[in-house]
Design a protein around this motif. Structure first.
Motif, short mmCIF file in Angstrom:
data_model
loop_
_atom_site.label_atom_id
_atom_site.label_comp_id
_atom_site.label_asym_id
_atom_site.label_seq_id
_atom_site.Cartn_x
_atom_site.Cartn_y
_atom_site.Cartn_z
N THR A 298 27.52 -59.60 -33.19
CA THR A 298 27.09 -58.18 -32.35
C THR A 298 27.43 -57.35 -33.11
OG1 THR A 298 26.24 -59.15 -31.09
CG2 THR A 298 25.49 -57.41 -30.97
N THR A 299 26.44 -56.66 -34.23
CA THR A 299 27.06 -54.88 -34.55
C THR A 299 26.92 -53.99 -33.90
OG1 THR A 299 26.48 -56.02 -36.61
CG2 THR A 299 26.65 -53.27 -36.91
N HIS A 300 27.69 -52.94 -33.72
CA HIS A 300 27.98 -51.97 -33.31
C HIS A 300 27.85 -51.42 -33.95
CE1 HIS A 300 27.36 -54.02 -29.10
NE2 HIS A 300 28.45 -54.54 -30.04
N LEU A 301 27.00 -49.33 -34.00
CA LEU A 301 27.02 -48.75 -35.09
C LEU A 301 27.65 -47.31 -34.31
CD1 LEU A 301 27.12 -47.78 -38.32
CD2 LEU A 301 24.73 -47.96 -38.18
N HIS A 302 28.28 -46.02 -35.14
CA HIS A 302 27.73 -44.89 -34.44
C HIS A 302 27.51 -44.67 -35.74
CE1 HIS A 302 28.59 -41.30 -32.58
NE2 HIS A 302 29.66 -41.23 -32.90
N SER B 100 29.80 -40.11 -43.14
CA SER B 100 31.31 -40.97 -41.42
C SER B 100 30.19 -42.36 -41.83
CB SER B 100 32.14 -40.22 -40.88
OG SER B 100 30.63 -39.58 -39.95
N GLY B 101 30.31 -42.43 -40.19
CA GLY B 101 29.81 -43.30 -39.50
C GLY B 101 30.80 -44.50 -39.41
N THR C 292 29.93 -43.57 -28.12
CA THR C 292 30.52 -42.77 -28.89
C THR C 292 30.68 -41.92 -28.23
OG1 THR C 292 27.77 -42.46 -28.75
CG2 THR C 292 28.27 -44.68 -30.39
N GLY C 293 31.17 -41.52 -29.56
CA GLY C 293 32.44 -39.82 -29.45
C GLY C 293 32.95 -39.59 -28.64
N LEU C 294 33.63 -38.80 -28.39
CA LEU C 294 35.04 -38.36 -27.81
C LEU C 294 34.90 -36.90 -27.04
CD1 LEU C 294 37.31 -37.98 -30.68
CD2 LEU C 294 37.37 -39.60 -28.76
N GLY D 174 30.14 -39.83 -35.57
CA GLY D 174 30.57 -40.73 -36.43
C GLY D 174 31.93 -41.20 -36.68
N ARG D 175 32.70 -41.54 -36.02
CA ARG D 175 34.59 -41.27 -35.82
C ARG D 175 34.62 -41.57 -35.00
NH1 ARG D 175 36.60 -38.06 -40.39
NH2 ARG D 175 34.14 -36.78 -41.67
#
Length: 271
Positions: free
Chosen positions: A53-57, A65-66, A80-82, A92-93
């Motif tokens: 399973t792919t999880h992309l941010h 980035s990404g 996702t994210g801080l 995307g980091r």
């Protein structure tokens, strides 16, 4: 053995054309963290697929980035994210995925992280230090979760900082002059590997040797001369780090066979 890999792909569409799929087929990682994907979800699906399973941010800034996590294991949560207020340049980091891992009685939180590179004397360095401060805050929270028995942690990715002179071929001309080799940046790693108690798994397995490096410039003869930097990490909570048995940098046989300016870092954990 749980096989875990991380690599900055320097653009997934370019890496796909250069052969990353063949490398994935050979290594067959159970968990794969990618950085600098530089693609939307449809673009990534068209360029590259891997088992699991792919999880992309992706970044909110197009072509920048990404990060992604691809896993064969069941997941229970994705974050996702801080922070909700993070600037576009920070998107995307940072991607967290909670996984159910055989052999662990608590979730494993896997993080794919792509920290800023920075440029001395520019606002990019300000972005980097602000981002590193946010990363430190999140790591402190995750450390508390580990100590209370709520999760194990594995932070993987391109940190864009060397830790010691063993992690860069040319230390003296770069130390305190070049981004990624500044003492103020290194101080963050000292805290993460010290006060916060996380383990630099690759260094723990490799021992006190020079390298092995994970990044070489595309320019000049850096790759041929092994004039590299070790800036790609697997940073784990102590219990998980104790289970690490093997580490390998997937350095391409030749400059022409590279699919990125980074090489994959693959670590095997016996749980």
């Amino acid at each position: 053995m749980l096989t875990v890999a991380t690599v900055n792909v320097n653009g997934i569409r370019a890496a796909a054309k250069r052969g990353i799929a063949e490398w994935v087929d050979e290594v067959r990682p159970d968990i794969l963290a990618l950085q600098e994907v530089r693609a939307t979800e449809p673009q990534m699906e068209k360029a590259f697929t891997a088992p699991g399973t792919t999880h992309l941010h992706p970044s909110r800034l197009a072509g920048r980035s990404g990060v992604a996590v691809i896993s064969r294991l069941p997941h229970t949560a994705v974050r996702t994210g801080l922070s909700a207020q993070e600037p576009d340049v920070d998107t995307g980091r940072w991607l967290e995925v909670d996984l159910e891992v055989p052999g662990l009685d608590v979730p494993l939180t896997v993080v794919s992280a792509y920290l800023h590179s920075g440029t001395v004397g520019t606002e990019k360095m300000d972005f980097k230090y602000a981002h590193l401060a946010r990363v430190s805050e999140r790591l402190a929270t995750l450390r508390d979760d580990v100590r209370s028995g709520r999760r194990e942690i594995l932070v993987m990715g391109d940190f864009n900082i060397v830790h010691t002179e063993r992690d860069i071929k040319n230390w003296k001309p770069n130390y305190n002059k070049t981004a990624g080799v500044l003492q103020d940046e290194i101080d963050y790693l000292d805290r993460w590997f010290g006060e916060l108690g996380f383990v630099d798994v690759h260094r723990a397995l490799a021992g006190e040797v020079q390298g092995p490096y994970t990044w070489w410039s595309w320019r000049g003869k850096a790759f041929d001369n092994d004039a590299g930097w070790r800036i790609d990490y697997q940073m784990a909570s102590p219990r998980l780090a104790d289970a690490a048995r093997t580490a390998e940098v997937g350095r391409a046989p030749s400059y022409a066979e590279r699919f990125s300016d980074h090489a994959p870092l693959v670590i095997g954990y016996e749980l």
